[in-house]
Design an enzyme around this catalytic site. Structure first.
Site, PDB file in Angstrom:
ATOM      1  N   GLU A  82      73.485 -17.751  76.986  1.00 30.00           N
ATOM      2  CA  GLU A  82      72.155 -17.143  76.948  1.00 30.00           C
ATOM      3  C   GLU A  82      71.728 -16.824  75.518  1.00 30.00           C
ATOM      4  O   GLU A  82      72.541 -16.366  74.709  1.00 30.00           O
ATOM      5  CB  GLU A  82      72.208 -15.858  77.780  1.00 30.00           C
TER       6      GLU A  82
ATOM      7  N   HIS B 282      72.743 -13.254  72.312  1.00 33.55           N
ATOM      8  CA  HIS B 282      71.698 -12.321  71.865  1.00 33.55           C
ATOM      9  C   HIS B 282      71.057 -12.781  70.553  1.00 33.55           C
ATOM     10  O   HIS B 282      70.786 -11.971  69.652  1.00 33.55           O
ATOM     11  CB  HIS B 282      72.250 -10.893  71.771  1.00 33.55           C
TER      12      HIS B 282
ATOM     13  N   ASN C 140      61.801  -1.251  76.858  1.00 30.92           N
ATOM     14  CA  ASN C 140      62.880  -0.482  76.240  1.00 30.92           C
ATOM     15  C   ASN C 140      62.572  -0.106  74.788  1.00 30.92           C
ATOM     16  O   ASN C 140      62.348  -0.977  73.955  1.00 30.92           O
ATOM     17  CB  ASN C 140      64.151  -1.349  76.291  1.00 30.92           C
TER      18      ASN C 140
ATOM     19  N   GLU D 234      70.844 -11.668  87.215  1.00 35.85           N
ATOM     20  CA  GLU D 234      71.701 -10.702  86.501  1.00 35.85           C
ATOM     21  C   GLU D 234      71.672  -9.365  87.246  1.00 35.85           C
ATOM     22  O   GLU D 234      70.614  -8.891  87.647  1.00 35.85           O
ATOM     23  CB  GLU D 234      71.172 -10.514  85.070  1.00 35.85           C
TER      24      GLU D 234
ATOM     25  N   GLU E 207      64.200 -13.935  78.203  1.00 35.81           N
ATOM     26  CA  GLU E 207      64.008 -12.539  78.636  1.00 35.81           C
ATOM     27  C   GLU E 207      62.896 -11.863  77.839  1.00 35.81           C
ATOM     28  O   GLU E 207      62.386 -10.839  78.264  1.00 35.81           O
ATOM     29  CB  GLU E 207      65.310 -11.741  78.573  1.00 35.81           C
TER      30      GLU E 207
ATOM     31  N   ARG F 190      79.372 -12.272  83.516  1.00 39.40           N
ATOM     32  CA  ARG F 190      79.099 -12.424  82.085  1.00 39.40           C
ATOM     33  C   ARG F 190      80.177 -11.693  81.290  1.00 39.40           C
ATOM     34  O   ARG F 190      80.445 -10.522  81.570  1.00 39.40           O
ATOM     35  CB  ARG F 190      77.727 -11.819  81.780  1.00 39.40           C
TER      36      ARG F 190
ATOM     37  N   TYR G  71      76.887  -6.647  70.394  1.00 34.92           N
ATOM     38  CA  TYR G  71      76.071  -6.684  71.599  1.00 34.92           C
ATOM     39  C   TYR G  71      76.994  -6.754  72.822  1.00 34.92           C
ATOM     40  O   TYR G  71      77.889  -7.590  72.872  1.00 34.92           O
ATOM     41  CB  TYR G  71      75.107  -7.883  71.611  1.00 34.92           C
TER      42      TYR G  71
ATOM     43  N   ASP H 291      76.179 -13.924  76.600  1.00 34.44           N
ATOM     44  CA  ASP H 291      74.897 -13.709  75.927  1.00 34.44           C
ATOM     45  C   ASP H 291      75.141 -13.625  74.414  1.00 34.44           C
ATOM     46  O   ASP H 291      75.799 -12.695  73.953  1.00 34.44           O
ATOM     47  CB  ASP H 291      74.269 -12.400  76.447  1.00 34.44           C
TER      48      ASP H 291
ATOM     49  N   HIS I 119      66.232 -11.829  84.124  1.00 36.45           N
ATOM     50  CA  HIS I 119      66.863 -10.735  83.384  1.00 36.45           C
ATOM     51  C   HIS I 119      67.020  -9.531  84.321  1.00 36.45           C
ATOM     52  O   HIS I 119      66.091  -9.193  85.040  1.00 36.45           O
ATOM     53  CB  HIS I 119      65.917 -10.392  82.228  1.00 36.45           C
TER      54      HIS I 119
ATOM     55  N   ARG J  82      64.920 -16.916  81.871  1.00 33.45           N
ATOM     56  CA  ARG J  82      65.414 -15.563  82.117  1.00 33.45           C
ATOM     57  C   ARG J  82      64.301 -14.532  82.286  1.00 33.45           C
ATOM     58  O   ARG J  82      64.560 -13.330  82.281  1.00 33.45           O
ATOM     59  CB  ARG J  82      66.277 -15.145  80.923  1.00 33.45           C
TER      60      ARG J  82
ATOM     61  N   TRP K  73      69.183  -8.435  66.746  1.00 33.83           N
ATOM     62  CA  TRP K  73      70.109  -7.641  67.553  1.00 33.83           C
ATOM     63  C   TRP K  73      70.390  -8.337  68.872  1.00 33.83           C
ATOM     64  O   TRP K  73      69.591  -8.878  69.520  1.00 33.83           O
ATOM     65  CB  TRP K  73      69.592  -6.234  67.857  1.00 33.83           C
TER      66      TRP K  73
HETATM   67  O1  EZ4 Z   1      69.290  -6.527  75.350  1.00 32.75           O
HETATM   68  O2  EZ4 Z   1      67.613  -5.481  78.275  1.00 32.75           O
HETATM   69  O3  EZ4 Z   1      70.709 -10.124  79.141  1.00 32.75           O
HETATM   70  N1  EZ4 Z   1      70.491  -9.008  78.865  1.00 32.75           N
HETATM   71  C1  EZ4 Z   1      70.079  -8.534  77.675  1.00 32.75           C
HETATM   72  C2  EZ4 Z   1      69.743  -7.066  77.646  1.00 32.75           C
HETATM   73  C3  EZ4 Z   1      68.690  -6.722  76.599  1.00 32.75           C
HETATM   74  C4  EZ4 Z   1      67.997  -5.442  76.955  1.00 32.75           C
HETATM   75  C5  EZ4 Z   1      66.812  -5.199  76.032  1.00 32.75           C
HETATM   76  O4  EZ4 Z   1      66.081  -4.102  76.449  1.00 32.75           O
HETATM   77  O5  EZ4 Z   1      69.980  -9.255  76.727  1.00 32.75           O
HETATM   78  O6  EZ4 Z   1      70.906  -6.356  77.449  1.00 32.75           O
HETATM   79 CO    CO Z   2      70.063 -11.232  77.363  1.00 28.64          CO
END
Ligand code: EZ4
Ligand code: CO
Length: 405
Positions: A238, A214, A37, A341, A264, A147, A159, A212, A314, A285, A405
């Site tokens: 997560e 993140h 991505n 997921e 992930e 989730r 996020y 998540d 993931h 993940r 992020w």
């Molecule tokens: O931010 O796949 O668990 N899922 C995630 C995703 C990631 C994206 C990154 O390309 O954390 O939403």
């Molecule tokens: Co994630």
């Protein structure tokens, strides 16, 4: 069976995907997902300049040797770009092997360990009310795990949510540069327990719930959040913290029994080794696409199983249906599979380019038995959707500091 041709496709049926197609001397072909991505074209160049010329004429059956040739043989083993490229080659070769054996890939791994794949879907929203409404719909649709992500009050999305894009969390395709989102750890910590409190009050404890983070917290902040969430019995939290320093997970573990998931962004088993061996995490993940293909993922699963750690691949929208189908086979086999997921069935554009057949019944995904992965790529349809530069958002603290992020 000699490899005669390798093609790399980039298309944007809603969002960007990189697809690899390997053909062999008898006309059999296999496909793999190489999508990274926001860095798609780097993988395309890596494949076209540095991988495909080395593989023409090699035996498509020698998957293990080709994997090591591309990984060890390059000297520069690791990194997201090279691993996504190697993963796509590996996936395409397993697809070919399955087709030549006239068997679904999970049979080559050792057969089924379960009847279907338990998935978790996403309930996102800009308010608790909206998240709970979406959760209610998903429970009615039969989901066993969901989730929850919610905009933090008085912010413009976070996020999992984007202002003005209801229930859609990672818009791609129509903006050329990364959007910026503001992040406040204190506002987030003060709000998230309330989301799960209300979810449990409204829907009880039968539905499995996860969240998540993140990677936006420090270990001690994450430990506190996990403790605050203990009464709501989460399936897992997560990416509570980043994984560059694995001991962050030790800190969290010392304080809470909320299960932890991460990985992930892992590139290799080595990235996961310390956390698994120390039993600091409960779910890995790593996706087939971002973990280097099926060849390393099956080793990761077997290694994790020694430590009671389960696989939860993931499955965000940037992983193509080829990866989803690879996960179907991997998860059907992996004795220590946990949960997959799943963001739902694709748009008409996506399903015009990628041809696959799955069905969701009572929260479990099923597929028909087909040789290989059971997914095809429509090259002609893909031409209608050219690549568009697009990035994930970036986060900044309220004072402007760039954050995870
Ligand atoms: O931010 O796949 O668990 N899922 C995630 C995703 C990631 C994206 C990154 O390309 O954390 O939403
Ligand atoms: Co994630």
């Amino acid at each position: 069976m000699k490899i005669t041709d390798i093609k790399v496709f980039v298309c944007c049926p809603g969002r960007n995907f990189v697809t690899v197609k390997i053909s062999t001397a008898d006309g059999t072909y296999g496909i793999g997902d190489a999508t990274l991505n926001g860095r798609e074209m780097a993988v395309v160049t890596y494949l076209e300049e540095h991988i495909t010329p080395c593989l023409i004429g090699k035996d498509a059956h020698q998957i293990e040797d080709i994997w090591n040739y591309l990984y060890k043989g390059a000297y520069w083993q690791n990194g997201a770009v090279s691993i996504a490229a190697i993963a796509a080659i590996d996936m395409a070769l397993w697809d070919i092997k399955g087709k030549l054996a006239n068997m679904p890939v999970y049979q080559l791994l050792g057969g089924k360990s379960r009847k279907g794949i338990t998935v978790y879907g996403h309930a996102n929203g800009e308010s608790i009310e909206e998240v709970l409404q979406n959760l209610g719909t998903m429970i009615k649709d039969g989901y066993k795990a969901v989730r929850l992500q919610c905009t933090i009050p008085k912010t413009k999305g976070t996020y999992g949510t984007m202002e003005g894009k209801k229930n859609y969390y990672e818009l791609q395709g129509n903006r050329p540069l990364p959007p910026e989102q503001e992040w406040s750890t204190s506002k987030y910590m003060n709000f998230i327990p309330e989301l799960f409190k209300q979810a449990r009050e409204k829907f009880g404890y039968d539905i499995a719930l996860c969240h998540d983070v993140h990677s936006r917290l420090t270990p001690i902040e994450a430990a506190r959040l996990c403790k605050l969430l203990e009464p709501y019995n989460l399936l897992f939290i997560e990416d509570a913290v980043t994984t560059e320093n694995p001991e962050g997970y030790k800190v969290i573990r010392e304080h809470t029994d909320t299960p932890l998931a991460t990985g992930e962004k892992f590139n290799a088993i080595w990235d996961a080794k310390e956390m698994i061996q120390n039993q600091w995490i409960d779910y890995v993940r790593t996706a087939v696409t971002h973990g280097g293909g099926l060849t390393p993922l099956k080793k990761l699963a077997d290694f994790a199983s020694l430590y009671h750690v389960r696989m939860a691949p993931h499955g965000a929208p940037d992983l193509s249906p080829i990866c989803l189908m690879a996960h179907m086979h991997f998860n059907l086999w992996a004795p220590n599979f946990g949960v997959q997921e799943f963001i739902g069935f694709g748009t008409p554009e996506l399903n015009e380019v990628f041809l696959y057949d799955i069905a969701l019944k009572e929260g479990l995904l099923y597929m028909e038995d087909k040789p290989g992965w059971g997914v095809d790529f429509n090259e002609e349809a893909a031409k209608k959707y050219p690549y568009k530069r697009s990035y994930l958002p970036v986060s900044r603290l309220e004072d402007g500091t760039l954050w995870n992020w």
